[in-house]
Design a protein around this motif. Structure first.
Motif, PDB file in Angstrom:
ATOM      1  N   SER A   1      35.293  74.789  50.191  1.00 15.73           N
ATOM      2  CA  SER A   1      35.502  73.783  51.236  1.00 15.73           C
ATOM      3  C   SER A   1      34.242  73.558  52.065  1.00 15.73           C
ATOM      4  CB  SER A   1      36.668  74.189  52.145  1.00 15.73           C
ATOM      5  OG  SER A   1      36.421  75.445  52.764  1.00 15.73           O
TER       6      SER A   1
ATOM      7  N   TYR B   1      32.065  69.918  51.531  1.00 17.01           N
ATOM      8  CA  TYR B   1      31.877  69.023  52.678  1.00 17.01           C
ATOM      9  C   TYR B   1      30.383  68.737  52.896  1.00 17.01           C
ATOM     10  CZ  TYR B   1      31.695  67.159  57.370  1.00 17.01           C
ATOM     11  OH  TYR B   1      31.416  66.359  58.464  1.00 17.01           O
TER      12      TYR B   1
ATOM     13  N   ASP C   1      32.357  60.947  58.969  1.00 12.84           N
ATOM     14  CA  ASP C   1      33.715  60.518  58.629  1.00 12.84           C
ATOM     15  C   ASP C   1      33.777  59.102  58.055  1.00 12.84           C
ATOM     16  OD1 ASP C   1      34.696  62.934  59.386  1.00 12.84           O
ATOM     17  OD2 ASP C   1      35.505  62.280  61.307  1.00 12.84           O
TER      18      ASP C   1
ATOM     19  N   LYS D   1      35.267  60.979  53.146  1.00 13.93           N
ATOM     20  CA  LYS D   1      36.654  60.509  53.190  1.00 13.93           C
ATOM     21  C   LYS D   1      37.446  61.021  51.986  1.00 13.93           C
ATOM     22  CE  LYS D   1      35.972  56.155  55.733  1.00 13.93           C
ATOM     23  NZ  LYS D   1      36.064  54.679  55.639  1.00 13.93           N
TER      24      LYS D   1
ATOM     25  N   TRP E   1      36.775  63.620  50.165  1.00 19.05           N
ATOM     26  CA  TRP E   1      36.951  65.077  50.256  1.00 19.05           C
ATOM     27  C   TRP E   1      38.090  65.426  51.205  1.00 19.05           C
ATOM     28  CZ3 TRP E   1      36.695  69.387  47.949  1.00 19.05           C
ATOM     29  CH2 TRP E   1      36.903  70.574  48.652  1.00 19.05           C
ATOM     30  N   LYS E   2      38.160  64.761  52.328  1.00 21.79           N
ATOM     31  CA  LYS E   2      39.220  65.036  53.294  1.00 21.79           C
ATOM     32  C   LYS E   2      40.589  64.652  52.738  1.00 21.79           C
ATOM     33  CE  LYS E   2      36.682  65.098  57.631  1.00 21.79           C
ATOM     34  NZ  LYS E   2      36.642  64.630  59.033  1.00 21.79           N
ATOM     35  N   SER E   3      40.623  63.607  51.939  1.00 19.64           N
ATOM     36  CA  SER E   3      41.873  63.202  51.311  1.00 19.64           C
ATOM     37  C   SER E   3      42.368  64.302  50.368  1.00 19.64           C
ATOM     38  CB  SER E   3      41.664  61.902  50.542  1.00 19.64           C
ATOM     39  OG  SER E   3      42.848  61.504  49.890  1.00 19.64           O
TER      40      SER E   3
ATOM     41  N   SER F   1      41.473  67.478  50.601  1.00 18.47           N
ATOM     42  CA  SER F   1      41.746  68.666  51.436  1.00 18.47           C
ATOM     43  C   SER F   1      43.130  68.615  52.080  1.00 18.47           C
ATOM     44  CB  SER F   1      40.675  68.809  52.523  1.00 18.47           C
ATOM     45  OG  SER F   1      39.414  69.049  51.943  1.00 18.47           O
ATOM     46  N   LYS F   2      43.594  67.420  52.426  1.00 21.60           N
ATOM     47  CA  LYS F   2      44.919  67.290  53.028  1.00 21.60           C
ATOM     48  C   LYS F   2      46.005  67.776  52.070  1.00 21.60           C
ATOM     49  CE  LYS F   2      44.031  63.504  56.271  1.00 21.60           C
ATOM     50  NZ  LYS F   2      44.336  62.074  56.624  1.00 21.60           N
TER      51      LYS F   2
END
Length: 213
Positions: free
Chosen positions: A135, A139, A154, A160, A162-164, A166-167
């Motif tokens: 992680s 990032y 962001d 974006k 990666w965060k999608s 990660s969720k």
């Protein structure tokens, strides 16, 4: 005599064209000054075409114009595409994080979502190949894919995506904490579906390709 003037005019045209290809920079005034100086010298010679052309004056004019250009230290500006608000930074990020990201994702994709113990081991280790290291590295790699240094992380497509991903991993962890195999499997599969977008944004192999490595 006229032959000399023609040569000087040709030299001026070549010089002017060369200057035109130099990208704008903070030193444009120096380049502009050099161009004007040369054009002035050329205009004077053309106007006085019927008078003897001094070799010394010709050489001095050339030296003065090019000296002004060099003092200005005009440098070509490179386009900052995908790769770069600093291509060196992106290259460094790839060298630092590609292996860690690839290692972590390969480990994640190799897990059977029904094997809760394997998932727990993946999330608990701080070493390369575990979620903690993955992680962080993923990032930082995503943040390196920018077109300029002032853009907010962001807003980057790579961050974006990666965060999608990660969720979905967070949902997986919640299901794992409750030993809910149904939620774990659902979140795992959803995470896998969203992973290809991230991989494409950071120029890494696809999910299918990673599984085959």
């Amino acid at each position: 005599m006229m032959h000399s003037v023609h040569l000087l005019i040709l030299s001026a045209i070549c010089y002017h064209n060369a200057v035109a290809f130099v990208a704008p920079s903070a030193t444009v005034p120096a380049r502009h000054l050099a161009t004007k100086s040369y054009e002035h010298d050329l205009g004077t010679i053309v106007d006085d075409a019927h008078h003897p052309l001094s070799r010394k004056k010709f050489v001095e004019g050339m030296q003065t114009s090019f000296a002004l250009l060099l003092v200005g230290q005009v440098k070509p500006a490179h386009a900052s595409g995908g790769a770069t608000a600093g291509g060196a930074y992106l290259l460094s990020a790839k060298q630092r994080y590609n292996k860690r990201v690839t290692s972590g994702l390969k480990a994640f994709l190799a897990i059977n979502p029904d094997d809760l113990s394997a998932l727990n081991a993946f999330f608990s280790t701080p070493d390369e190949g575990g979620w903690e290291d993955l992680s962080a590295a993923a990032y930082l790699l995503a943040n390196a894919f920018r077109t300029n240094s002032s853009k907010a992380p962001d807003s980057l497509p790579s961050v974006k995506s990666w965060k999608s991903f990660s969720k979905e991993v967070d949902l997986l962890k919640r299901g794992l904490a409750k030993n809910d195999k149904g939620k774990v499997a659902s979140a795992y599969n959803s995470a896998g579906e969203k992973l290809d977008e991230y991989l494409a944004n950071v120029e890494l192999p696809t999910v299918i390709e990673l599984k085959q490595l």
